[in-house]
Enzyme design. Structure first.
Site, PDB file in Angstrom:
ATOM      1  N   ALA A  89       0.228  -0.782   0.530  1.00 22.30           N
ATOM      2  CA  ALA A  89      -0.198   0.155  -0.159  1.00 22.30           C
ATOM      3  C   ALA A  89       0.884   1.757  -0.529  1.00 22.30           C
ATOM      4  O   ALA A  89       1.668   1.006   0.489  1.00 22.30           O
ATOM      5  CB  ALA A  89      -0.967  -0.110   1.257  1.00 22.30           C
TER       6      ALA A  89
ATOM      7  N   GLU B 101      -8.717   9.651   6.059  1.00 21.17           N
ATOM      8  CA  GLU B 101      -7.918   8.861   5.786  1.00 21.17           C
ATOM      9  C   GLU B 101      -8.591   7.631   4.501  1.00 21.17           C
ATOM     10  O   GLU B 101      -9.746   7.119   5.251  1.00 21.17           O
ATOM     11  CB  GLU B 101      -7.059   7.812   5.481  1.00 21.17           C
TER      12      GLU B 101
ATOM     13  N   GLU C  61       2.881   0.930  -6.469  1.00 20.04           N
ATOM     14  CA  GLU C  61       2.926   0.428  -4.990  1.00 20.04           C
ATOM     15  C   GLU C  61       3.114  -1.501  -5.289  1.00 20.04           C
ATOM     16  O   GLU C  61       3.957  -1.470  -4.495  1.00 20.04           O
ATOM     17  CB  GLU C  61       1.746   0.641  -3.665  1.00 20.04           C
TER      18      GLU C  61
ATOM     19  N   GLU D 165      14.299   4.613  -0.552  1.00 16.26           N
ATOM     20  CA  GLU D 165      15.739   5.031   0.262  1.00 16.26           C
ATOM     21  C   GLU D 165      15.035   4.722   1.721  1.00 16.26           C
ATOM     22  O   GLU D 165      15.582   4.305   2.675  1.00 16.26           O
ATOM     23  CB  GLU D 165      16.714   6.515  -0.186  1.00 16.26           C
TER      24      GLU D 165
END
Length: 189
Positions: free
Chosen positions: A75, A119, A92, A138
């Protein structure tokens, strides 16, 4: 009753990289007011990647809020509030698992914490996976693991798997895609 409750003020308390936190002043039908917290999130998308043998690919990663590793479906946050969820889910899937899929199927949409956060997560099913490669950010350290539906349900009901989007998505996926397969096994057809 909700028509009689109204927000009379919204004040930004903190602007973050993923969420914005507001303090809302609410007015009630009897005239009194109260302060409510409100968290704005631009939205996210998630995906259940199913292998041809029926196992589901999951990602294991450290989650700072819980101070431990979790097992979740892949996700991520929308790049912007207008990005289609299917594009985010596709991105994703490949970034986190190293697989891609030419056709994602809508599974469900959920709101994670309706009491104080907006959300919204669109969840898709990915079948007919095509091997690719991971493209981790990263600050992402993710292990990909495959589980049977029975193993995942055991983890849900034992309390090991607690991520709400993952629990809802796994159970919805089972109902939508696995019930027919189970019925055919029972009847021998």
């Amino acid at each position: 009753m909700s028509e009689e409750i109204k927000r009379i003020k919204r004040e930004l308390v903190h602007k973050g990289a993923v969420i914005d936190i507001y303090e809302d002043t609410m007015e009630f039908p009897d005239g009194h007011t109260a302060k409510w917290d409100y968290i704005h999130h631009d939205g996210a998308a998630a995906v259940i990647p199913a292998l041809p043998d029926g196992r589901i690919l999951m990602v294991r990663q450290y989650r700072n809020a819980l101070e431990r590793e979790t097992i979740e479906i892949p996700a991520g946050k929308l790049d912007n509030p207008k990005e289609p969820g299917i594009e985010c889910a596709s991105r994703e899937l490949e970034e986190e698992t190293g697989y891609r899929c030419e056709h994602l199927e809508p599974l469900l949409t959920l709101h994670t914490t309706v009491a104080f956060c907006n959300e919204r997560i669109e969840v898709f099913a990915a079948r007919n996976l095509i091997p690719s490669r991971q493209h981790l950010d990263e600050d992402e350290f993710i292990d990909v693991e495959a589980y049977t539906m029975e193993e995942l349900k055991e983890k849900i009901f034992s309390g090991e798997l607690q991520d709400s989007k993952t629990v809802a998505a796994i159970l919805a996926y089972e109902v939508k895609y696995c019930q027919d397969r189970m019925e055919k096994r029972k009847t021998g057809k």
